[in-house]
Design a protein around this motif. Structure first.
Motif, PDB file in Angstrom:
ATOM      1  N   ALA A  50       9.287 -25.447   6.740  1.00  0.00           N
ATOM      2  CA  ALA A  50       8.351 -26.567   6.794  1.00  0.00           C
ATOM      3  C   ALA A  50       7.150 -26.355   5.874  1.00  0.00           C
ATOM      4  O   ALA A  50       6.482 -27.298   5.488  1.00  0.00           O
ATOM      5  CB  ALA A  50       7.883 -26.799   8.230  1.00  0.00           C
ATOM      6  N   THR A  51       6.858 -25.124   5.516  1.00  0.00           N
ATOM      7  CA  THR A  51       5.759 -24.858   4.600  1.00  0.00           C
ATOM      8  C   THR A  51       6.119 -25.243   3.175  1.00  0.00           C
ATOM      9  O   THR A  51       5.269 -25.287   2.303  1.00  0.00           O
ATOM     10  CB  THR A  51       5.391 -23.369   4.614  1.00  0.00           C
ATOM     11  N   THR A  59      15.831 -46.565   8.673  1.00  0.00           N
ATOM     12  CA  THR A  59      16.697 -46.264   7.532  1.00  0.00           C
ATOM     13  C   THR A  59      16.400 -47.138   6.314  1.00  0.00           C
ATOM     14  O   THR A  59      16.598 -46.712   5.179  1.00  0.00           O
ATOM     15  CB  THR A  59      18.172 -46.418   7.927  1.00  0.00           C
ATOM     16  N   GLU A  60      15.915 -48.361   6.544  1.00  0.00           N
ATOM     17  CA  GLU A  60      15.658 -49.239   5.395  1.00  0.00           C
ATOM     18  C   GLU A  60      14.524 -48.728   4.519  1.00  0.00           C
ATOM     19  O   GLU A  60      14.394 -49.128   3.362  1.00  0.00           O
ATOM     20  CB  GLU A  60      15.357 -50.657   5.857  1.00  0.00           C
ATOM     21  N   TRP A  61      13.677 -47.843   5.054  1.00  0.00           N
ATOM     22  CA  TRP A  61      12.580 -47.278   4.260  1.00  0.00           C
ATOM     23  C   TRP A  61      12.846 -45.825   3.864  1.00  0.00           C
ATOM     24  O   TRP A  61      11.993 -45.182   3.282  1.00  0.00           O
ATOM     25  CB  TRP A  61      11.282 -47.327   5.053  1.00  0.00           C
ATOM     26  N   GLU A  62      14.051 -45.340   4.171  1.00  0.00           N
ATOM     27  CA  GLU A  62      14.340 -43.918   3.943  1.00  0.00           C
ATOM     28  C   GLU A  62      14.629 -43.610   2.476  1.00  0.00           C
ATOM     29  O   GLU A  62      14.135 -42.615   1.927  1.00  0.00           O
ATOM     30  CB  GLU A  62      15.526 -43.488   4.809  1.00  0.00           C
ATOM     31  N   HIS A  97       9.795 -35.764   6.339  1.00  0.00           N
ATOM     32  CA  HIS A  97       9.030 -35.321   5.170  1.00  0.00           C
ATOM     33  C   HIS A  97       8.423 -33.940   5.380  1.00  0.00           C
ATOM     34  O   HIS A  97       8.510 -33.071   4.504  1.00  0.00           O
ATOM     35  CB  HIS A  97       7.928 -36.323   4.856  1.00  0.00           C
ATOM     36  N   TYR A  98       7.818 -33.715   6.540  1.00  0.00           N
ATOM     37  CA  TYR A  98       7.080 -32.471   6.771  1.00  0.00           C
ATOM     38  C   TYR A  98       7.951 -31.349   7.344  1.00  0.00           C
ATOM     39  O   TYR A  98       7.717 -30.171   7.058  1.00  0.00           O
ATOM     40  CB  TYR A  98       5.891 -32.726   7.698  1.00  0.00           C
ATOM     41  N   TYR A  99       8.946 -31.709   8.170  1.00  0.00           N
ATOM     42  CA  TYR A  99       9.774 -30.684   8.819  1.00  0.00           C
ATOM     43  C   TYR A  99      11.153 -30.541   8.179  1.00  0.00           C
ATOM     44  O   TYR A  99      11.908 -29.638   8.507  1.00  0.00           O
ATOM     45  CB  TYR A  99       9.990 -31.018  10.301  1.00  0.00           C
TER      46      TYR A  99
END
Length: 315
Positions: free
Chosen positions: A4-5, A167-170, A221-223
């Motif tokens: 995650a870093t 999902t439409e914004w993925e 995004h972060y994990y």
């Protein structure tokens, strides 16, 4: 080092033996690597060497699983909407307390049915009878908070959500630039969560100076995974024949260990317990050590953190 870093990009493995990690392009050699990134990402970081791991085909990236077909793997668990709120005023002034609150849907009928209906409706929930929400105030729990951040308080609000709703914004977008339609959907949740907070803690109304909300896409995004708590806690995860091989010491890759919720159960308690199990595995604990030799993990870990200075041990 956690994936995650976004520092650790690969585990260096050869012929079934871990040799270190690559971080920021630099190779760091080590005969022992502990992964806290979760089972699927641990496999990804192992590259082709992952094929040696007995449970390699079990974790999968998608939500929901087919309980009749073990070969399809264990799905990732539920994700969340996460709202972070900054407030003007102390916990005492706002009458925030240290206990957590689960706010459940109102109305008649079975709670399980209401939850299933929520999962079915997705982002189109009824604002008058919205999703269950969790409230916690880290500032109210911390006795040193007022010394470090006088006159300020924070609240965290979460509600379950599915990755498939977003999902439409993925694809074709990135964090911070997914468009107004995405922001509008998030704001539906944020407005609902804040209104519930005002009902539970009336003195917070008019005191919000900051609020931000993340979706399962934020988790991704972060994990690098949408699931908040790792793999889905189903009978297949805990009793599947291949999953029984998921242990702190990763069979097939010598020197590699895993820690975290995927090793035990979802949540902070599972993560904490996994640290104990993995520490025992690294130090070579077995039944004989615990039942006969009476080894003390806490004492041994304390001694590992000490160094000798002028012939005396010190931390």
């Amino acid at each position: 080092m956690s994936y995650a870093t976004r520092l650790c990009t690969i585990f260096m493995c050869s012929a079934g033996v871990v040799q270190g990690v690559v971080c920021n392009g630099d190779s760091i050699k080590s005969p022992l690597v502990v992964s806290g990134a979760g089972a699927p990402i641990t496999l990804m970081l192992c590259g082709e060497e992952a094929e040696r791991i007995p449970w390699a085909q079990m974790p999968k990236e998608t939500e929901r699983e087919d309980p009749k077909q073990e070969e399809k793997g264990v799905a990732q668990g539920i994700s969340h909407m996460s709202c972070f709120v900054g407030l003007e005023g102390t916990s005492a002034e706002l009458e925030l307390n240290s206990r957590n609150i689960w706010n459940l849907p109102e109305g008649e009928g079975d709670l399980g049915d209401a939850c299933h209906q929520y999962y079915k409706d997705g982002v189109q929930f009824d604002n008058d009878n919205g999703p269950m929400t969790f409230f916690g105030s880290p500032s109210a729990k911390d006795p040193t908070w007022n010394l470090r951040h006088p006159g300020k308080s924070v609240v965290v609000i979460i509600s379950e959500a599915r990755m498939e709703w977003f999902t439409e914004w993925e694809k074709g977008t990135k964090a911070g630039s997914r468009g107004s339609s995405y922001e509008n959907v998030k704001n539906v949740w944020k407005d609902y969560m804040l209104n519930v907070m005002y009902e539970l803690y009336p003195k917070t109304k008019g005191k919000v100076v900051y609020s931000s909300i993340g979706s399962p896409l934020s988790n991704q995004h972060y994990y690098n995974r949408a699931a908040s708590y790792g793999m889905e806690p189903t009978p297949k995860r805990f009793a599947g024949k291949k999953m029984q091989a998921l242990r702190p010491k990763v069979d097939g890759v010598e020197g590699l260990y895993i820690v975290g919720q995927d090793l035990t159960t979802p949540g902070w308690a599972g993560a904490l317990t996994s640290a104990l199990l993995t520490s025992m595995a690294i130090l070579g604990y077995g039944f004989f050590d615990l039942a006969v030799l009476n080894r003390d993990l806490e004492k041994e870990l304390e001694e590992l953190g000490q160094v000798k200075v002028n012939g005396k041990k010190t931390k």
